[in-house]
Design a protein around this motif. Structure first.
Motif, PDB file in Angstrom:
ATOM      1  N   ALA A  26      29.894  32.104  42.718  1.00  0.00           N
ATOM      2  CA  ALA A  26      30.610  31.375  43.672  1.00  0.00           C
ATOM      3  C   ALA A  26      31.875  30.771  43.165  1.00  0.00           C
ATOM      4  CB  ALA A  26      29.611  30.506  44.553  1.00  0.00           C
ATOM      5  N   GLN A  27      31.702  29.900  42.020  1.00  0.00           N
ATOM      6  CA  GLN A  27      32.884  29.462  41.441  1.00  0.00           C
ATOM      7  C   GLN A  27      33.894  30.052  41.160  1.00  0.00           C
ATOM      8  OE1 GLN A  27      32.016  27.478  37.737  1.00  0.00           O
ATOM      9  NE2 GLN A  27      33.499  25.817  38.084  1.00  0.00           N
ATOM     10  N   ASN A  28      33.359  31.337  40.416  1.00  0.00           N
ATOM     11  CA  ASN A  28      34.553  32.252  40.144  1.00  0.00           C
ATOM     12  C   ASN A  28      35.236  33.090  41.194  1.00  0.00           C
ATOM     13  OD1 ASN A  28      35.594  34.450  38.045  1.00  0.00           O
ATOM     14  ND2 ASN A  28      34.630  35.876  39.410  1.00  0.00           N
ATOM     15  N   GLN A  29      34.417  33.183  42.666  1.00  0.00           N
ATOM     16  CA  GLN A  29      35.152  33.572  43.726  1.00  0.00           C
ATOM     17  C   GLN A  29      36.251  32.479  44.338  1.00  0.00           C
ATOM     18  OE1 GLN A  29      34.631  36.913  45.021  1.00  0.00           O
ATOM     19  NE2 GLN A  29      34.020  36.834  43.060  1.00  0.00           N
ATOM     20  N   ASN A  30      36.021  31.185  43.879  1.00  0.00           N
ATOM     21  CA  ASN A  30      36.928  30.176  44.475  1.00  0.00           C
ATOM     22  C   ASN A  30      37.725  29.565  43.391  1.00  0.00           C
ATOM     23  OD1 ASN A  30      36.275  30.284  47.187  1.00  0.00           O
ATOM     24  ND2 ASN A  30      34.048  29.805  46.540  1.00  0.00           N
ATOM     25  N   THR A  31      37.957  30.302  42.139  1.00  0.00           N
ATOM     26  CA  THR A  31      38.636  29.768  41.081  1.00  0.00           C
ATOM     27  C   THR A  31      40.009  28.884  41.477  1.00  0.00           C
ATOM     28  OG1 THR A  31      37.533  30.997  39.451  1.00  0.00           O
ATOM     29  CG2 THR A  31      39.609  30.059  38.865  1.00  0.00           C
ATOM     30  N   ILE A  32      40.267  27.952  41.028  1.00  0.00           N
ATOM     31  CA  ILE A  32      41.765  27.386  41.517  1.00  0.00           C
ATOM     32  C   ILE A  32      42.582  27.728  40.317  1.00  0.00           C
ATOM     33  CG2 ILE A  32      42.988  25.252  41.652  1.00  0.00           C
ATOM     34  CD1 ILE A  32      40.714  24.345  43.371  1.00  0.00           C
ATOM     35  N   THR A  33      41.965  27.221  38.973  1.00  0.00           N
ATOM     36  CA  THR A  33      43.075  27.521  37.927  1.00  0.00           C
ATOM     37  C   THR A  33      42.699  28.660  37.125  1.00  0.00           C
ATOM     38  OG1 THR A  33      43.358  25.066  37.930  1.00  0.00           O
ATOM     39  CG2 THR A  33      43.951  26.266  35.816  1.00  0.00           C
ATOM     40  N   LEU A  34      43.572  29.458  36.582  1.00  0.00           N
ATOM     41  CA  LEU A  34      43.655  30.795  36.025  1.00  0.00           C
ATOM     42  C   LEU A  34      44.459  30.743  34.690  1.00  0.00           C
ATOM     43  CD1 LEU A  34      42.928  33.683  38.252  1.00  0.00           C
ATOM     44  CD2 LEU A  34      41.142  32.615  36.686  1.00  0.00           C
ATOM     45  N   PRO A  35      44.153  31.028  33.723  1.00  0.00           N
ATOM     46  CA  PRO A  35      45.097  31.163  32.552  1.00  0.00           C
ATOM     47  C   PRO A  35      46.012  32.412  32.623  1.00  0.00           C
ATOM     48  CG  PRO A  35      43.166  31.828  31.743  1.00  0.00           C
ATOM     49  CD  PRO A  35      42.733  31.114  33.116  1.00  0.00           C
ATOM     50  N   LEU A  36      47.297  32.360  31.910  1.00  0.00           N
ATOM     51  CA  LEU A  36      48.220  33.395  32.270  1.00  0.00           C
ATOM     52  C   LEU A  36      47.769  34.811  32.573  1.00  0.00           C
ATOM     53  CD1 LEU A  36      51.012  34.285  32.823  1.00  0.00           C
ATOM     54  CD2 LEU A  36      51.330  34.373  30.269  1.00  0.00           C
ATOM     55  N   ASP A  37      47.016  35.388  31.433  1.00  0.00           N
ATOM     56  CA  ASP A  37      46.673  36.590  31.191  1.00  0.00           C
ATOM     57  C   ASP A  37      45.805  36.988  32.471  1.00  0.00           C
ATOM     58  OD1 ASP A  37      48.157  37.103  29.187  1.00  0.00           O
ATOM     59  OD2 ASP A  37      46.718  36.940  27.801  1.00  0.00           O
TER      60      ASP A  37
END
Length: 242
Positions: A26-37
């Protein structure tokens, strides 16, 4: 332990593992911050990615990720822009750092959007990572000119940032103190995103604004993401490498 209690224990462990896995999903589905790649890869996986530049119109006009639209929580007719998005599809947001984009990402998540991503490092990470971008100007400084400055001077301190970056403004008085102390013994270069975006892209070394790089005899002595104690770091590095 009896077979009955052993079975209950195994069932409890299984339930906990399943709960943790579902929480991570669930957290992955709603991730807010992602690194560039990860941010870039996810954008490339979309046929028509929904990309939002949460900076000001002035910043957007100078440079932005190709295909992005420009608005933030303070934009007039904000609701109209949101209504044009498909809340069932991923949304990608960036700003100069994380303030405006993170605030917008959280607001969208609270209002029916299920897959919202904020770019870690913002436009600095995108352009600094060499990803494709739009700009309406030619860089004042080229990579060849940059390399020549490094080669022609024994010690060079490079400040890479943006005039719209709050943290970058704090670097300027520190640079003046360093300049006054070292004079001609230390060459200081200030590179702004608004004036020389292409050289920032060509360096492929910037993750955030500000980025400070100290060279001595053509080699990097240190690279700092953020201001930190810049004066102390410069003094120590130059003293050690005399």
């Amino acid at each position: 332990m009896s077979q009955f209690n052993l079975k209950r224990f195994k069932n409890s462990v299984t339930a906990v593992v399943l709960f943790v896995a579902l929480g991570a999903f669930a957290q992955n589905q709603n991730t807010i911050t992602l690194p560039l790649d990860a941010f870039y890869t996810k954008i490339k996986s979309q046929k028509s990615p929904q990309i939002i530049d949460a900076r000001s119109p002035e910043e957007f006009e100078l440079n932005h990720i190709e295909g992005s639209v420009n608005f933030n929580l303070q934009t007039e007719n904000y609701a109209k822009y949101v209504a044009q998005l498909d809340n069932s599809r991923p949304v990608f947001i960036y700003s100069i750092g994380a303030g405006r984009s993170n605030a917008l990402a959280k607001e969208l998540l609270k209002n029916g959007f299920s897959d919202v991503h904020d770019l870690e490092g913002g436009i600095a990470a995108w352009i600094g990572g060499g990803k494709p971008f739009y700009t309406n100007l030619k860089s004042k400084l080229s990579l060849a000119e940059y390399k020549k400055i490094i080669a022609d001077n024994n010690a060079v301190l490079v400040d890479i940032g943006s005039r719209y970056c709050g943290a970058c403004k704090k670097v300027k008085p520190v640079l003046e103190t360093i300049r006054a102390q070292y004079g001609t013994n230390l060459k200081i270069i200030e590179i702004d995103l608004e004036e020389s975006p292409q050289v920032i892209a060509d360096l492929k070394t910037v993750n955030v604004f500000p980025t400070l790089i100290l060279y001595q005899n053509g080699k990097i002595v240190f690279k700092k993401d953020g201001l930190g104690d810049l004066k102390k770091d410069v003094d120590l590095a130059l003293a050690v490498n005399k």
